[in-house]
Design an enzyme around this catalytic site. Structure first.
Site, PDB file in Angstrom:
ATOM      1  N   SER A 112       0.733  -1.130  -0.015  1.00 18.06           N
ATOM      2  CA  SER A 112      -0.131   0.063  -0.079  1.00 18.06           C
ATOM      3  C   SER A 112       1.035   1.175   0.070  1.00 18.06           C
ATOM      4  CB  SER A 112      -0.717   0.065   1.386  1.00 18.06           C
ATOM      5  OG  SER A 112      -0.333   0.097   2.426  1.00 18.06           O
ATOM      6  N   GLY A 113       0.310   2.434  -0.185  1.00 22.43           N
ATOM      7  CA  GLY A 113       0.790   3.721  -0.010  1.00 22.43           C
ATOM      8  C   GLY A 113       2.135   4.094  -0.790  1.00 22.43           C
ATOM      9  N   ILE A 114       2.873   4.641  -0.240  1.00 26.55           N
ATOM     10  CA  ILE A 114       4.418   4.791  -1.125  1.00 26.55           C
ATOM     11  C   ILE A 114       5.108   3.692  -1.449  1.00 26.55           C
ATOM     12  CG2 ILE A 114       6.425   5.920  -1.047  1.00 26.55           C
ATOM     13  CD1 ILE A 114       5.395   7.776   1.190  1.00 26.55           C
ATOM     14  N   ASP A 116       5.985  -7.825   2.300  1.00 28.67           N
ATOM     15  CA  ASP A 116       5.000  -7.148   3.439  1.00 28.67           C
ATOM     16  C   ASP A 116       4.409  -8.158   4.093  1.00 28.67           C
ATOM     17  OD1 ASP A 116       3.410  -4.215   2.489  1.00 28.67           O
ATOM     18  OD2 ASP A 116       2.605  -5.436   4.050  1.00 28.67           O
ATOM     19  N   ASP A 161       7.589 -10.113   8.374  1.00 31.26           N
ATOM     20  CA  ASP A 161       7.184  -9.293   9.383  1.00 31.26           C
ATOM     21  C   ASP A 161       8.627  -8.755  10.047  1.00 31.26           C
ATOM     22  OD1 ASP A 161       6.339  -7.797  11.684  1.00 31.26           O
ATOM     23  OD2 ASP A 161       5.223  -9.570  12.673  1.00 31.26           O
ATOM     24  N   LEU A 162       8.668  -7.520   9.654  1.00 32.90           N
ATOM     25  CA  LEU A 162      10.108  -6.882  10.380  1.00 32.90           C
ATOM     26  C   LEU A 162      10.067  -6.724  11.765  1.00 32.90           C
ATOM     27  CD1 LEU A 162      10.454  -4.042   7.429  1.00 32.90           C
ATOM     28  CD2 LEU A 162      11.358  -6.568   7.404  1.00 32.90           C
ATOM     29  N   GLY A 168       6.743   0.774   7.296  1.00 33.57           N
ATOM     30  CA  GLY A 168       7.125   1.489   8.528  1.00 33.57           C
ATOM     31  C   GLY A 168       5.757   1.478   9.212  1.00 33.57           C
ATOM     32  N   TYR A 177       7.953   7.571  16.712  1.00 33.39           N
ATOM     33  CA  TYR A 177       8.261   7.745  15.227  1.00 33.39           C
ATOM     34  C   TYR A 177       9.190   8.668  14.899  1.00 33.39           C
ATOM     35  CZ  TYR A 177       7.021   8.531  10.497  1.00 33.39           C
ATOM     36  OH  TYR A 177       6.940   8.539   9.080  1.00 33.39           O
ATOM     37  N   LYS A 189      12.978   8.175  12.715  1.00 33.84           N
ATOM     38  CA  LYS A 189      13.048   8.831  11.636  1.00 33.84           C
ATOM     39  C   LYS A 189      14.467   9.418  11.832  1.00 33.84           C
ATOM     40  CE  LYS A 189      10.068   7.030   9.296  1.00 33.84           C
ATOM     41  NZ  LYS A 189      10.059   6.006   8.247  1.00 33.84           N
TER      42      LYS A 189
END
Length: 259
Positions: free
Chosen positions: A14-16, A35, A50-51, A76, A156, A160
């Site tokens: 999904s997303g980016i 993913d 699963d990270l 993330g 978060y 980053k």
């Protein structure tokens, strides 16, 4: 630009991550999606992992092809997730996957691109905590969070901040093999987790959004990630590209009384 390259994209569902996979395929790459959720579009192969789980990462590394030209670490967790989970996925899992692939799967000349964030802009104020995190692993991350006040949305932001610094620090680590590492730092992006950021940051997020003409879309970010995977980005090492519509420039000027 990417014809024949084999590129792994985490967070490809999904997303980016999904848009990056799409962009890479359009440019001729063979895309391997990773993913927790199934990926059925824009990838040539898919691996579930699963990270948060080192064992899952070990299985992934063993299963992936033994020749990989690029790694896009897009997966993330948002600031609404538990702090320890955020650090496991956004930093510890990312680092383990990256380092393990460098040892066994990444080809010489490979490109590694991390998705950082405008949230990492304050890293100079967190140097001591960043240094302390260098020795943290999956078994000690809970104690680290307790000892350093990493809770709520701070997890978060710290993840980053650390990622930007880790990218800078490894600008020449694998230079003899021609492996380069860079990151992209978006501002607010219209993805499924944008609401999580607004919910967590409240008035701060609303003020930032008023300054912007609009949030980014994944299609604003994915071409930059794809460029960093290309041979045209060969001289970028340890770079942090701020893809934020000018917000980081505004914040930097404001910090120095120039806005």
């Amino acid at each position: 630009m990417l014809n024949g390259k084999v590129i792994v994209v985490t967070g490809a569902a999904s997303g980016i991550g999904a848009q990056t996979a799409r962009e890479l395929k359009l440019q001729g790459a063979r895309v391997i999606g990773v993913d927790r959720n199934a990926v059925v579009e824009n990838v040539d192969d898919f691996y579930r992992a699963d990270l948060c789980d080192p064992a899952s990462i070990d299985r992934l590394v063993q299963a992936l092809p033994k020749h990989i030209d690029g790694l896009c670490n897009i997966a993330g967790l948002p600031p609404t997730a538990p702090a320890t989970q955020v650090l496991k996925v956004n930093v510890l899992g990312l680092k383990k996957l990256t380092l393990d692939l460098i040892d066994t799967n990444l080809a010489d000349g490979a490109s590694i691109t991390h998705l950082a964030s405008l949230a990492g802009i304050g890293w100079p104020d967190s140097v001591d905590t960043i240094k302390a995190f260098e020795s943290v692993d999956f078994s000690t991350v809970d104690a680290f969070c307790q000892n350093h006040g990493i809770e709520g949305s701070r997890s978060y932001f710290f993840s980053k901040e650390y990622l930007v610094v880790w990218t800078h620090m490894n600008r020449w680590t694998w230079r003899e093999r021609g492996i380069r590492m860079n990151c992209v730092s978006p501002g607010p992006v219209d993805t499924p987790i944008l609401a999580d950021f607004i919910q967590t940051l409240g008035e701060r997020a609303e003020e930032d959004m008023r300054v912007m003409d609009r949030p980014a879309s994944p299609s604003d970010i994915a071409p930059i990630v794809a460029f960093l995977q290309s041979d045209g980005a060969a001289w970028l090492r340890g770079a942090n590209i701020t893809a934020d519509g000018g917000m980081s420039s505004m914040l930097t000027l404001a910090r120095h009384g120039l806005a």
